[in-house]
Design an enzyme around this catalytic site. Structure first.
Site, PDB file in Angstrom:
ATOM      1  N   CYS A   1       1.287  -1.407  -0.548  1.00  0.00           N
ATOM      2  CA  CYS A   1      -0.113   0.054  -0.164  1.00  0.00           C
ATOM      3  C   CYS A   1       1.163   1.541   0.117  1.00  0.00           C
ATOM      4  O   CYS A   1       1.343   1.406   1.056  1.00  0.00           O
ATOM      5  CB  CYS A   1      -0.668  -0.260   1.201  1.00  0.00           C
ATOM      6  SG  CYS A   1      -1.459   1.326   1.759  1.00  0.00           S
TER       7      CYS A   1
ATOM      8  N   TYR B   1      -4.660   5.272  -9.730  1.00  0.00           N
ATOM      9  CA  TYR B   1      -5.903   3.887  -9.180  1.00  0.00           C
ATOM     10  C   TYR B   1      -7.039   4.323 -10.106  1.00  0.00           C
ATOM     11  O   TYR B   1      -7.536   3.841 -10.477  1.00  0.00           O
ATOM     12  CB  TYR B   1      -5.719   4.296  -7.421  1.00  0.00           C
ATOM     13  CG  TYR B   1      -5.118   3.220  -6.674  1.00  0.00           C
ATOM     14  CD1 TYR B   1      -4.370   4.039  -6.475  1.00  0.00           C
ATOM     15  CD2 TYR B   1      -5.473   2.197  -6.571  1.00  0.00           C
ATOM     16  CE1 TYR B   1      -3.271   2.994  -5.529  1.00  0.00           C
ATOM     17  CE2 TYR B   1      -4.515   1.747  -5.703  1.00  0.00           C
ATOM     18  CZ  TYR B   1      -3.420   2.049  -5.043  1.00  0.00           C
ATOM     19  OH  TYR B   1      -2.050   1.212  -4.228  1.00  0.00           O
TER      20      TYR B   1
HETATM   21  N1  LIG Z   1      -7.143   7.671   2.333  1.00  0.00           N
HETATM   22  C1  LIG Z   1      -6.373   6.704   3.269  1.00  0.00           C
HETATM   23  C2  LIG Z   1      -6.057   5.540   2.240  1.00  0.00           C
HETATM   24  C3  LIG Z   1      -5.785   4.223   3.070  1.00  0.00           C
HETATM   25  C4  LIG Z   1      -5.806   2.969   1.295  1.00  0.00           C
HETATM   26  O1  LIG Z   1      -6.576   3.471   0.858  1.00  0.00           O
HETATM   27  N2  LIG Z   1      -5.337   1.909   1.564  1.00  0.00           N
HETATM   28  C5  LIG Z   1      -5.637   0.723   1.192  1.00  0.00           C
HETATM   29  C6  LIG Z   1      -4.313  -0.065   0.956  1.00  0.00           C
HETATM   30  S1  LIG Z   1      -4.014   0.903  -0.345  1.00  0.00           S
HETATM   31  C7  LIG Z   1      -6.815  -0.455   2.074  1.00  0.00           C
HETATM   32  O2  LIG Z   1      -6.333  -0.774   2.745  1.00  0.00           O
HETATM   33  N3  LIG Z   1      -8.174  -0.316   0.927  1.00  0.00           N
HETATM   34  C8  LIG Z   1      -9.000  -1.424   1.735  1.00  0.00           C
HETATM   35  C9  LIG Z   1      -9.745  -1.499   1.449  1.00  0.00           C
HETATM   36  O3  LIG Z   1     -10.349  -0.241   1.012  1.00  0.00           O
HETATM   37  O4  LIG Z   1     -11.100  -1.869   1.105  1.00  0.00           O
HETATM   38  C10 LIG Z   1      -4.861   7.038   3.487  1.00  0.00           C
HETATM   39  O5  LIG Z   1      -3.723   7.444   2.861  1.00  0.00           O
HETATM   40  O6  LIG Z   1      -4.303   5.855   4.627  1.00  0.00           O
END
Ligand SMILES: N[C@@H](CCC(=O)N[C@@H](CS)C(=O)NCC(=O)O)C(=O)O
Length: 333
Positions: free
Chosen positions: A58, A189
């Protein structure tokens, strides 16, 4: 990468995998408390009290890992790393290569951490997560804020006295982080998750216009905000490091590779070769995570062998070590 979310404490598997809005909206994260060096926020910066939950794939979580390393906070703030492959119940803790189980709360899924903090939680179950062992709470799950907390509030505990948010540059750093967020960090993305041709073409055009712009800036100075490494470089690195191995093919960000940009490429090598950056990088884990978790984009879950990238090759950024350069304020092309 999404496989589901929580609705009032219940996990629902959402059919619409890889929803582009996920990555686009910092507001989607719900935990925005702060740890402060004096404890005025109710959460004092103390060694051994906080735990970080991340994935190595991530780019958002990667920011927090790099800041932890750069500040020398590895002993002060412990970490768990989820399994690279997203399960049907979301991020999972295993003993897989590159993963570190949840030896703090002994949970099997990251959703269990969210439920511990908020039994009726509604929202995505994302990494990174900053957990407080003392109050059994999620302090923050927004990477930009966690990065800033480590940089500014843990100064006393940091074994490396480096300041990545120096007073004189704070406005420029915030402007630059804002400027690269939508077209580049979230932009890849937007390309990868686009559902229509026009949405993809808008995103890919903005992405490469922005990369072209920073290629020019980095032809005049070593870092994004001038001569000093700042938080903005950490945010740019997390995307550039994954670009040629993942985003170019998996997300169709293929007008050019980063290696085709002389200054962005050498800048990437320069940062990667800092031991604190390199220590947080695991390309094998990252590729398995992207190519095997996003089955709507890569149904056969095949992980490509290439490209062969040598991030340890010589770079030319020392040419900027000394020379002062005038900086032109950033304006969208
Ligand atoms: N805005 C958040 C975004 C975090 C994020 O989107 N993490 C993703 C991995 S790249 C995640 O855990 N996605 C799982 C989901 O959305 O279910 C940050 O910058 O911390």
């Amino acid at each position: 990468m999404a496989s589901g979310m929580m609705i009032e404490g219940k996990w629902i598997t959402d059919g619409n995998k890889s929803d582009p809005s996920i990555q686009l909206n910092e507001k989607l994260t719900k935990f925005h408390d702060r740890v402060t060096d004096d404890g005025s926020s109710g959460f004092k910066a103390e060694a051994g009290r906080y735990h970080l939950y991340v994935s190595l794939s991530c780019p958002w979580a990667h920011r927090t890992l790099i800041m932890r390393e750069l500040k020398g906070l590895n002993d002060a703030i412990s970490v768990s790393i989820v399994d690279p492959i997203m399960s049907d119940k979301g991020w999972m803790f295993t003993e897989a290569l590159g993963a570190i189980p949840d030896w703090v709360n002994h949970t099997q899924y990251l959703q269990d951490i969210y439920l511990k903090a908020a039994p009726n939680y509604t929202g995505r179950v994302t990494v990174p997560v900053l957990w407080d062992k003392e109050t059994q709470k999620i302090i923050n799950n927004e990477s930009r804020q966690i990065m800033r907390i480590f940089d500014v509030e843990f100064g006393e505990l940091a074994t490396q006295k480096i300041d990545l948010y120096p007073c004189a540059l704070q406005q420029k750093i915030d402007q630059t982080i804002d400027a690269i967020y939508l077209p580049i960090n979230a932009g890849v993305y937007r390309c990868g998750f686009a559902r229509e041709q026009v949405a993809y073409e808008n995103a890919v055009t903005e992405l490469f216009e922005s990369l072209d712009y920073w290629e020019t800036v980095l032809s005049k100075q070593r870092y994004l905000c001038g001569f000093q490494l700042t938080e903005a470089d950490i945010c740019m690195f997390a995307t550039l490091y994954r670009f040629d191995s993942v985003y170019y093919s998996h997300f169709k960000c293929n007008l050019r590779r980063i290696i085709d940009y002389p200054n962005l490429w050498n800048y990437l090598l320069d940062l990667y070769q800092c031991p604190e950056f390199k220590a947080t990088c695991n390309l094998d884990y990252t590729k398995r995570s992207y190519y095997m978790s996003m089955t709507d984009i890569n149904p056969n879950r095949i992980v490509p062998k290439g490209p062969i990238i040598d991030f340890d090759q010589r770079h030319d950024r020392e040419r900027f070590a000394k020379a002062p350069v005038a900086f032109t304020p950033y304006s969208q092309p």
